[in-house]
Design a protein around this motif. Structure first.
Motif, short mmCIF file in Angstrom:
data_model
loop_
_atom_site.label_atom_id
_atom_site.label_comp_id
_atom_site.label_asym_id
_atom_site.label_seq_id
_atom_site.Cartn_x
_atom_site.Cartn_y
_atom_site.Cartn_z
N PHE A 135 72.83 -85.65 87.82
CA PHE A 135 73.08 -86.90 88.54
C PHE A 135 74.19 -86.69 89.56
O PHE A 135 75.01 -85.77 89.45
CB PHE A 135 73.42 -88.04 87.59
N THR A 136 74.23 -87.55 90.57
CA THR A 136 75.34 -87.59 91.51
C THR A 136 76.49 -88.37 90.87
O THR A 136 76.27 -89.40 90.23
CB THR A 136 74.91 -88.26 92.82
N VAL A 137 77.71 -87.89 91.04
CA VAL A 137 78.89 -88.57 90.53
C VAL A 137 79.56 -89.28 91.70
O VAL A 137 79.99 -88.64 92.67
CB VAL A 137 79.86 -87.59 89.86
N HIS B 190 89.83 -89.12 99.57
CA HIS B 190 88.84 -88.10 99.23
C HIS B 190 88.43 -88.23 97.76
O HIS B 190 88.49 -87.29 96.99
CB HIS B 190 89.39 -86.70 99.52
N ASN B 191 87.99 -89.43 97.41
CA ASN B 191 87.71 -89.72 96.00
C ASN B 191 86.64 -88.81 95.41
O ASN B 191 86.67 -88.51 94.22
CB ASN B 191 87.37 -91.19 95.79
N GLY B 192 85.69 -88.36 96.23
CA GLY B 192 84.68 -87.44 95.72
C GLY B 192 85.28 -86.10 95.36
O GLY B 192 84.98 -85.52 94.30
N VAL B 193 86.13 -85.57 96.23
CA VAL B 193 86.79 -84.30 95.96
C VAL B 193 87.67 -84.41 94.72
O VAL B 193 87.69 -83.52 93.86
CB VAL B 193 87.62 -83.86 97.19
N VAL B 194 88.41 -85.50 94.62
CA VAL B 194 89.29 -85.71 93.47
C VAL B 194 88.48 -85.77 92.18
O VAL B 194 88.87 -85.20 91.14
CB VAL B 194 90.12 -86.99 93.67
N THR B 195 87.34 -86.45 92.22
CA THR B 195 86.50 -86.55 91.02
C THR B 195 85.91 -85.19 90.66
O THR B 195 85.87 -84.81 89.47
CB THR B 195 85.37 -87.57 91.25
N ARG B 196 85.45 -84.45 91.66
CA ARG B 196 84.94 -83.10 91.38
C ARG B 196 86.03 -82.23 90.76
O ARG B 196 85.78 -81.47 89.79
CB ARG B 196 84.45 -82.45 92.67
N ASN B 197 87.25 -82.32 91.28
CA ASN B 197 88.34 -81.53 90.73
C ASN B 197 88.61 -81.89 89.27
O ASN B 197 88.93 -81.02 88.45
CB ASN B 197 89.60 -81.73 91.55
N ALA B 198 88.48 -83.17 88.94
CA ALA B 198 88.71 -83.60 87.56
C ALA B 198 87.62 -83.09 86.62
O ALA B 198 87.89 -82.57 85.54
CB ALA B 198 88.80 -85.12 87.49
N VAL B 199 86.35 -83.24 87.04
CA VAL B 199 85.24 -82.81 86.18
C VAL B 199 85.21 -81.29 86.05
O VAL B 199 85.13 -80.75 84.94
CB VAL B 199 83.90 -83.35 86.73
#
Length: 492
Positions: free
Chosen positions: A184-186, A194-203
């Motif tokens: 799935f897309t997160v 850059h909320n997408g980058v931040v979320t990717r970094n967390a996951v």
């Protein structure tokens, strides 16, 4: 107006609100959303409601869930009303209500098996989240993922029993990978740069602590589009419940009150598919960064500019702060003289017009947004909304007197007393630490800047240190109102 308790059975009998044209039984879930708060229900859910009312996106309904006590309380409020929500959109002149029915289920926080089963369902193609600016386990000064956080360490030690949102997302992605399913897309819907980058970094950062191969798979296969979200949605209290009953005839346990303005700008990176959100007003772009900088620095920074002087002057509502000539002038001058010059151009947007727009939005008396809400969580918000502008101006050799005053006002607020001597209740996850630093800063303003997780390298700049110290001493000597006057007339 006679009132009815909100539910599917009551829908045909409601006359005070716009109602869904779609039938709940016709919807199929395509999104799991973590963090069903007021902003989510006033923003993402409204866009999907628009689509479904057009006969579109009927396979993109939402399953809600969460990981906090707030999510559990929200679930308890919404379950008796069949997950329906009343959204009241307000201009200065009128209010209109709509009932949204895009959420078809709400899995209880703590039901790990149920949450993971939903996320692993091939029909679910997006997992979205609103977990607030402070919920991403990042170092505020560097933006790096905080792998040492106790909650992250706990999830890394027991990856099959996750407790955080990112642990749940990672466990579900592992299931999908192992089953040969498309990930799935997160989609982060939080107001984070850059909320997408931040979320990717967390996951991926969490994965790297226990399964580096999974971390590599996540970074190579899972989409995390960046997005800019914008709508002011207020806290729900008895005032809002009463208005919902008296004005619209709906007894809703947790209605959403918000402004009529709404904006969502997204990078179009959804390999597993997405709803046709552009047909509901969402703007898709190749790079969201210019829009993000504009909104975070001008609007969210503007909130901070008016919040702390208003809090110190015992002003309750945001529109009342805008009615105060000193605060309104402080905002206008600081936006135009110090913030706008370091906001990069935005395609198709006149930034001066945007400033005027947000001033009008802040002044809307119907919203009932509170100064206390704007003052909340400065330890997470200041490094994102204010400090980057300070850093940019310092790098260009530009003065930072107004931004230093904003920082000094935040410091003064964290003493916990208004100028009149009224107590300010704790209003930050780090309140005890902030109070201790604020007390030290009364005599030694540099002590406040010792919070390197907030100020980073800006704390070492002599121009900022001098301007901050001068503003902080002035607030002690003269009080907020007098200092604002001196700043505005050029005698500070």
């Amino acid at each position: 107006m006679d009132e009815l308790t909100l539910s599917l059975a009551a829908l045909p009998h409601l006359s005070g609100a716009a109602l869904p044209s779609y039938v709940r039984a016709d919807l199929r879930a395509g999104i799991v959303h973590i963090g069903v708060g007021n902003f989510h229900r006033a923003h993402m859910a409204v866009y999907l409601d628009r689509l479904m009312n057009q006969g579109l996106a009927r396979d993109w309904a939402i399953i809600g869930t969460g990981v906090t006590d707030h999510d559990a309380r929200m679930r308890a409020a919404l379950e008796p009303q069949d997950w329906l929500s009343t959204v009241v959109e307000q201009t200065a002149e009128e209010a209109q209500a709509r009932v949204t029915g895009v959420m078809v289920d709400f899995i209880a926080p703590g039901d790990r098996a149920g949450i993971l089963a939903a996320m692993a369902d091939p029909a679910v193609r997006i997992v979205s989240l609103t977990v607030t600016e402070g919920g991403y386990f990042i170092d505020p000064a560097t933006g790096a993922f905080d792998a040492a956080h106790p909650a992250i360490r706990a999830d890394a030690a027991t990856p099959d029993q996750p407790r955080t949102a990112f642990g749940l997302i990672l466990a579900a992605l592992r299931r999908r990978r192992d089953a040969g399913l498309v990930p799935f897309t997160v989609l982060s819907c939080d107001n984070v740069p850059h909320n997408g980058v931040v979320t990717r970094n967390a996951v991926a950062g969490l994965a790297r602590l226990s399964d580096p191969a999974l971390a590599d798979w996540v970074t190579g296969n899972v989409a995390f589009p960046n997005g800019m979200v914008d709508r002011i949605a207020t806290v729900t209290n008895d005032r809002e419940r009463g208005i919902c009953r008296s004005q619209f005839g709906i007894d809703d346990a947790w209605p959403v009150f918000c402004e009529d303005y709404i904006q969502w700008v997204l990078e179009d990176h959804f390999p597993a598919g997405r709803p046709p959100l552009e047909q509901a007003g969402v703007t898709f772009v190749d790079d969201v960064t210019p829009f993000e900088n504009m909104k975070i620095r001008i609007l969210n920074g503007g909130h901070a500019i008016i919040a702390y002087p208003a809090g110190l002057m015992d002003i309750h509502f945001v529109h009342e702060a805008m009615q105060n000539p000193l605060i309104a002038a402080f905002l206008a001058r600081l936006e135009r003289e110090e913030i706008l010059p370091v906001v990069p151009p935005v395609p198709g947007v006149d930034l001066h017009d945007y400033v005027a727009l947000i001033e009008g939005r802040f002044a809307n008396p119907a919203i009932g947004d509170t100064v206390r809400r704007l003052c909340l969580d400065g330890s997470n918000r200041q490094p994102k909304f204010i400090v980057p502008t300070i850093a940019d101006r310092l790098a260009q050799g530009l003065p930072v007197q107004g931004l230093a005053l904003e920082s000094a006002l935040w410091c003064r607020y964290c003493l916990g007393l208004t100028d009149s001597g009224a107590e300010i209740a704790p209003n930050d996850p780090a309140w005890d630490r902030l109070q201790a630093q604020a007390r030290r800063a009364v005599d030694d303003p540099a002590a406040w800047l010792d919070m390197r997780d907030v100020y980073g390298a800006t704390a070492d700049d002599p121009a900022f240190r001098t301007a901050f110290a001068h503003a902080r001493h002035a607030l002690t000597e003269a009080g907020t109102e007098a200092v604002l006057r001196r700043y505005l007339d050029g005698t500070l």
